[in-house]
Design a protein around this motif. Structure first.
Motif: not given
Length: 485
Positions: A204, A209, A212, A336
């Motif tokens: 992150d 959002p 990854d 997350r």
């Protein structure tokens, strides 16, 4: 100061530089001791490089101002700010900002033989003209099919057939330590190859959002943006996008968008020109150990609903204080993860949301909406910093009801009622938990509070070793878990 940055576009290039660097091939092998079959990497490069292209994007931009012309001068605290976000106008107030046209370089790769090419959004963003150059120096004008700023991906197309292509691998199968190769166009040096390993996965880097990132130590520099990160099977397992650097150059910390994200986004761009994402309509925050204890979770997991957006899909189904622990059959291990799960779901479909409410888990059904750019904040996790509570002498806090004078002083809207923290003991439970002077306590473990006595009563009735406070801070509602001993 060390920072992470999206790979910036290089300064406009000149024909002399382009001619001098065309066709130059470089290799870098940081793992001299790596045991690789002789010739494997060279064979891989020979096979994959024809599908890797240089992107030439023409943009209209403000004329650059040299550091000597900056109001604060080189070496000032504002120098890096101006480098990243643009220089102030050096002319008189109200004078027009001079503009010029420049061409920036990036990288990309052919994903379909009939001309579809993947690159980064920031490579072609606001471009008035995009051209693609292959390793044999042939050039084509390209059309931007679609872009997705949320993942920094773009799909462009040229009018050509039977092109060499690269296939996408499964980024979820990649492990830390595996060998990877980056191919691209750093600093205008077309066809540059660098080698390294996967340094980390699921990174992150505060770039939104929905991604990854894969971290790699393969050298990635300006101009590598949009180029492929390959495994030793020659499959694309990432698209190079960002670096972490104190000086703008590679220090062995680069980031790539995983291929599984690329496959999802590019598929939508190919079919519709845009990426449609599901929308739930909640603001969320992380579940700390204190919050988990306060709500009855066995461990810190899930996403805590801090606010429900009016007229959203969640409005009549989810409540403030719910902890979302599962979405459409997938566990939600942290705040997350929830935005990615929601965004990947198709709009206008019914989904099941597993929540912890009033100490017990239950499954709720709602119909997702369609996420607009203005609604991104409602899906973005709130602060995961250490959160905490407040109360009376027991908490080491001085409390006051929200009087008209306090409301005016704190500029509180009329719909906010609660108890304001006016002072804190630096060693008290409230301060230890992270509460601040000026925070408004709205609830204590699900009970609305309007006076300091309400807070004390709610704490006296508490049957747990931690209390869950809902507070308002700077106009944002947050939950804070406070250990009571």
């Amino acid at each position: 100061m060390t920072r992470h940055e999206i790979l910036p576009r290089p300064a406009p290039f000149t024909a002399a530089i382009t001619a001098a660097t065309a066709g130059v091939w470089m290799a870098w092998a940081p793992l001299a001791s790596a045991q690789t079959e002789p010739g494997l990497v060279a064979d891989l490069v020979e096979k994959t490089s024809p599908a890797v292209v240089t992107i030439l994007a023409t943009q209209e931009r403000e004329a650059q101002i040299s550091p000597e012309q900056w109001t604060f001068g080189p070496g000032s605290p504002f120098e890096e700010f101006f480098r990243r976000f643009g220089q102030p106008n050096s002319g008189e107030r109200g004078s027009p900002v001079p503009r010029s046209e420049g061409t920036s370089l990036g990288s990309g790769f052919v994903i379909e033989a009939d001309g579809y090419i993947v690159t980064n959004d920031h490579v072609v963003d606001e471009a008035t003209n995009v051209r693609v150059r292959f390793h044999d120096e042939s050039e084509f004008e390209a059309e931007v099919i679609g872009t997705d700023p949320q993942t920094d991906l773009a799909l462009i197309k040229i009018d050509a057939d039977d092109l060499p292509t690269l296939s996408l691998g499964d980024s979820d199968d990649m492990r830390v330590g595996e060998d990877v190769i980056a191919v691209g166009n750093p600093f205008g040096l077309g066809g540059t190859v660098t080698r390294g390993i996967i340094s980390a996965v699921s990174r992150d880097i505060n770039a939104g959002p929905y991604v990854d990132f894969i971290q790699t130590d393969a050298a990635i520099n300006r101009g590598n943006s949009g180029g492929p990160l390959l495994n030793l099977e020659g499959e694309v397992i990432g698209v190079n996008s960002a670096i972490y650097s104190p000086n703008g150059g590679s220090v062995g910390v680069g980031f790539a968008v995983p291929s599984n994200t690329v496959e999802y986004v590019v598929g939508q761009l190919r079919d519709a020109g845009v990426v449609e994402r599901g929308w739930l309509g909640v603001s969320i925050q992380g579940v700390t150990a204190d919050i988990a204890e306060a709500v009855g979770l066995d461990e810190a997991r899930g996403a805590l609903v801090a606010e429900v957006v009016a007229d959203s899909p969640a409005e009549d189904t989810l409540r403030i204080g719910d902890v979302i622990v599962g979405f459409n059959g997938a566990p939600v291990a942290s705040s997350r993860e929830l935005p990615k799960l929601v965004a990947a779901a198709a709009p206008d479909q019914d989904v099941e949301v597993e929540v912890l409410r009033d100490g017990r888990e239950q499954t709720l059904t709602l119909r997702l909406g369609r996420l607009d750019s203005e609604e991104l904040a409602a899906l973005t996790p709130g602060s995961d910093q250490k959160q905490s509570g407040t109360a009376s002498e027991r908490l080491g806090a001085t409390l006051s009801a929200v009087t008209p004078a306090a409301r005016e002083q704190l500029r509180l809207p009329n719909d906010i009622d609660g108890v304001v923290i006016t002072s804190l003991d630096g060693e008290g439970l409230a301060a230890e938990a992270g509460l601040r002077v000026g925070d408004i306590i709205l609830q204590v473990s699900g009970t609305d509070v309007r006076t300091p006595r309400d807070v004390d009563t709610a704490l006296q009735d508490l049957n747990a070793s931690a209390a869950l406070f809902q507070i308002s801070r700077d106009g944002t509602r947050l939950f804070v878990g406070v250990r009571m001993g």
